[in-house]
Design a protein around this motif. Sequence first.
Motif, PDB file in Angstrom:
ATOM      1  N   UNK A   1     -13.337  -2.717   1.199  1.00 29.33           N
ATOM      2  CA  UNK A   1     -14.533  -3.541   1.027  1.00 29.33           C
ATOM      3  C   UNK A   1     -14.914  -4.126   2.376  1.00 29.33           C
ATOM      4  N   UNK A   2     -16.205  -4.206   2.611  1.00 32.43           N
ATOM      5  CA  UNK A   2     -16.692  -4.823   3.840  1.00 32.43           C
ATOM      6  C   UNK A   2     -17.296  -6.176   3.487  1.00 32.43           C
ATOM      7  N   UNK A   3     -16.986  -7.164   4.330  1.00 33.29           N
ATOM      8  CA  UNK A   3     -17.468  -8.523   4.172  1.00 33.29           C
ATOM      9  C   UNK A   3     -18.181  -8.918   5.462  1.00 33.29           C
ATOM     10  N   UNK A   4     -19.396  -9.399   5.356  1.00 31.53           N
ATOM     11  CA  UNK A   4     -20.177  -9.793   6.544  1.00 31.53           C
ATOM     12  C   UNK A   4     -20.349 -11.311   6.591  1.00 31.53           C
ATOM     13  N   UNK A   5     -20.340 -11.834   7.802  1.00 32.82           N
ATOM     14  CA  UNK A   5     -20.442 -13.279   7.980  1.00 32.82           C
ATOM     15  C   UNK A   5     -21.788 -13.797   7.476  1.00 32.82           C
ATOM     16  N   UNK A   6     -21.728 -14.939   6.821  1.00 27.68           N
ATOM     17  CA  UNK A   6     -22.926 -15.656   6.385  1.00 27.68           C
ATOM     18  C   UNK A   6     -23.183 -16.724   7.449  1.00 27.68           C
ATOM     19  N   UNK A   7     -24.076 -16.437   8.386  1.00 25.81           N
ATOM     20  CA  UNK A   7     -24.285 -17.319   9.540  1.00 25.81           C
ATOM     21  C   UNK A   7     -24.782 -18.712   9.161  1.00 25.81           C
ATOM     22  N   UNK A   8     -25.370 -18.844   7.972  1.00 27.92           N
ATOM     23  CA  UNK A   8     -25.811 -20.170   7.529  1.00 27.92           C
ATOM     24  C   UNK A   8     -24.612 -21.064   7.203  1.00 27.92           C
ATOM     25  N   UNK A   9     -23.450 -20.434   7.022  1.00 28.96           N
ATOM     26  CA  UNK A   9     -22.241 -21.183   6.673  1.00 28.96           C
ATOM     27  C   UNK A   9     -21.088 -20.778   7.582  1.00 28.96           C
ATOM     28  N   UNK A  10     -21.387 -20.698   8.881  1.00 32.24           N
ATOM     29  CA  UNK A  10     -20.358 -20.294   9.851  1.00 32.24           C
ATOM     30  C   UNK A  10     -20.644 -20.924  11.213  1.00 32.24           C
ATOM     31  N   UNK A  11     -19.578 -21.055  11.986  1.00 32.64           N
ATOM     32  CA  UNK A  11     -19.701 -21.576  13.347  1.00 32.64           C
ATOM     33  C   UNK A  11     -18.606 -20.941  14.189  1.00 32.64           C
ATOM     34  N   UNK A  12     -18.976 -20.553  15.396  1.00 35.17           N
ATOM     35  CA  UNK A  12     -18.066 -19.877  16.315  1.00 35.17           C
ATOM     36  C   UNK A  12     -18.152 -20.584  17.660  1.00 35.17           C
ATOM     37  N   UNK A  13     -17.052 -21.219  18.076  1.00 33.98           N
ATOM     38  CA  UNK A  13     -17.140 -21.993  19.308  1.00 33.98           C
ATOM     39  C   UNK A  13     -15.824 -22.146  20.033  1.00 33.98           C
ATOM     40  N   UNK A  14     -15.872 -22.954  21.061  1.00 32.78           N
ATOM     41  CA  UNK A  14     -14.706 -23.189  21.910  1.00 32.78           C
ATOM     42  C   UNK A  14     -14.709 -24.639  22.385  1.00 32.78           C
ATOM     43  N   UNK A  15     -13.560 -25.070  22.887  1.00 30.72           N
ATOM     44  CA  UNK A  15     -13.393 -26.382  23.506  1.00 30.72           C
ATOM     45  C   UNK A  15     -12.541 -26.187  24.750  1.00 30.72           C
ATOM     46  N   UNK A  16     -12.892 -26.898  25.817  1.00 32.89           N
ATOM     47  CA  UNK A  16     -12.098 -26.858  27.047  1.00 32.89           C
ATOM     48  C   UNK A  16     -12.113 -28.256  27.672  1.00 32.89           C
ATOM     49  N   UNK A  17     -11.021 -28.616  28.288  1.00 31.12           N
ATOM     50  CA  UNK A  17     -10.895 -29.931  28.910  1.00 31.12           C
ATOM     51  C   UNK A  17     -11.791 -30.015  30.151  1.00 31.12           C
ATOM     52  N   UNK A  18     -12.462 -31.161  30.308  1.00 37.78           N
ATOM     53  CA  UNK A  18     -13.294 -31.404  31.478  1.00 37.78           C
ATOM     54  C   UNK A  18     -12.742 -32.593  32.239  1.00 37.78           C
ATOM     55  N   UNK A  19     -12.325 -32.368  33.490  1.00 39.04           N
ATOM     56  CA  UNK A  19     -11.780 -33.402  34.372  1.00 39.04           C
ATOM     57  C   UNK A  19     -10.592 -34.155  33.761  1.00 39.04           C
ATOM     58  N   UNK A  20      -9.895 -33.512  32.857  1.00 49.05           N
ATOM     59  CA  UNK A  20      -8.769 -34.078  32.111  1.00 49.05           C
ATOM     60  C   UNK A  20      -9.143 -35.347  31.349  1.00 49.05           C
ATOM     61  N   UNK A  21     -10.436 -35.622  31.228  1.00 47.10           N
ATOM     62  CA  UNK A  21     -10.899 -36.853  30.586  1.00 47.10           C
ATOM     63  C   UNK A  21     -11.506 -36.640  29.205  1.00 47.10           C
ATOM     64  N   UNK A  22     -12.097 -35.462  29.024  1.00 44.09           N
ATOM     65  CA  UNK A  22     -12.797 -35.226  27.761  1.00 44.09           C
ATOM     66  C   UNK A  22     -12.757 -33.740  27.428  1.00 44.09           C
ATOM     67  N   UNK A  23     -13.248 -33.456  26.259  1.00 44.55           N
ATOM     68  CA  UNK A  23     -13.330 -32.067  25.804  1.00 44.55           C
ATOM     69  C   UNK A  23     -14.794 -31.650  25.853  1.00 44.55           C
ATOM     70  N   UNK A  24     -15.040 -30.525  26.485  1.00 40.11           N
ATOM     71  CA  UNK A  24     -16.378 -29.960  26.522  1.00 40.11           C
ATOM     72  C   UNK A  24     -16.436 -28.857  25.473  1.00 40.11           C
ATOM     73  N   UNK A  25     -17.448 -28.915  24.614  1.00 45.34           N
ATOM     74  CA  UNK A  25     -17.558 -27.962  23.517  1.00 45.34           C
ATOM     75  C   UNK A  25     -18.781 -27.085  23.670  1.00 45.34           C
ATOM     76  N   UNK A  26     -18.665 -25.890  23.152  1.00 45.85           N
ATOM     77  CA  UNK A  26     -19.793 -24.973  23.114  1.00 45.85           C
ATOM     78  C   UNK A  26     -19.670 -24.068  21.909  1.00 45.85           C
ATOM     79  N   UNK A  27     -20.786 -23.495  21.515  1.00 46.02           N
ATOM     80  CA  UNK A  27     -20.757 -22.510  20.431  1.00 46.02           C
ATOM     81  C   UNK A  27     -21.763 -21.421  20.746  1.00 46.02           C
ATOM     82  N   UNK A  28     -21.720 -20.364  19.966  1.00 44.73           N
ATOM     83  CA  UNK A  28     -22.605 -19.224  20.175  1.00 44.73           C
ATOM     84  C   UNK A  28     -23.506 -19.076  18.960  1.00 44.73           C
ATOM     85  N   UNK A  29     -24.783 -18.922  19.221  1.00 54.82           N
ATOM     86  CA  UNK A  29     -25.769 -18.837  18.147  1.00 54.82           C
ATOM     87  C   UNK A  29     -25.980 -17.413  17.645  1.00 54.82           C
ATOM     88  N   UNK A  30     -25.679 -16.420  18.500  1.00 52.53           N
ATOM     89  CA  UNK A  30     -25.914 -15.029  18.120  1.00 52.53           C
ATOM     90  C   UNK A  30     -24.610 -14.245  18.183  1.00 52.53           C
TER      91      UNK A  30
END
Length: 190
Positions: free
Chosen positions: A21-50
């Motif tokens: 069976x094949x299952x495809x992502x429902x983008x209305x109910x999904x999020x794909x992202x990352x987090x990385x430390x910035x200056x050891x003080x905070x977390x910088x976050x990003x995600x991808x829309x496409x």
Amino acid sequence: MKKITIIASLLALSATTFAQSKWSVDKAHARLGYTISHMTLSESEGNFKSYTADITASKADFSDASFNISIDVASLNTENEMRDKHLKSADFFDAEKYPTITFKSTSFKKTSGNQYRLVGDLTFHGVTKQVMLNAVYNGTQENAQSKKLVAGFTITGTFKRKDFGFATEAPATMLGEDVKLRASGEFVKE
């Protein structure tokens, strides 16, 4: 003759039940992202829309699942247009030279309960390396509106940015060494 017909029917039903069976992502109910430390003080976050993501499996508990993900790097979004432009430049993601990030799983094994170990080849910034991720299978149910089966997953993991030749000039005090991944979403059975 009747016995042969019954056996043939059971075999056909069995093949249908365990078919891929094949299952495809429902983008209305999904999020794909990352987090990385910035200056050891905070977390910088990003995600991808496409992006595209699908799962192929023949078992109801997804224990034989295969995951395929393809991300359009130019769709990066950090909620800051100036930062997005800089991150897409050759200093970081180099979206022009490396327009796609891909992940193709090589194994998906249950570790306990609904917890799985997801291993696969990540191609990022022109480098392909095997990564190990943690996956939680959140269950499957029928969507009350569409009447289609929907399965939920949360996937997390970490990799070293320098292993992929990413932002190698940035010191760890400015940009963390570890990139934390997080993907969460629903997949609809086709």
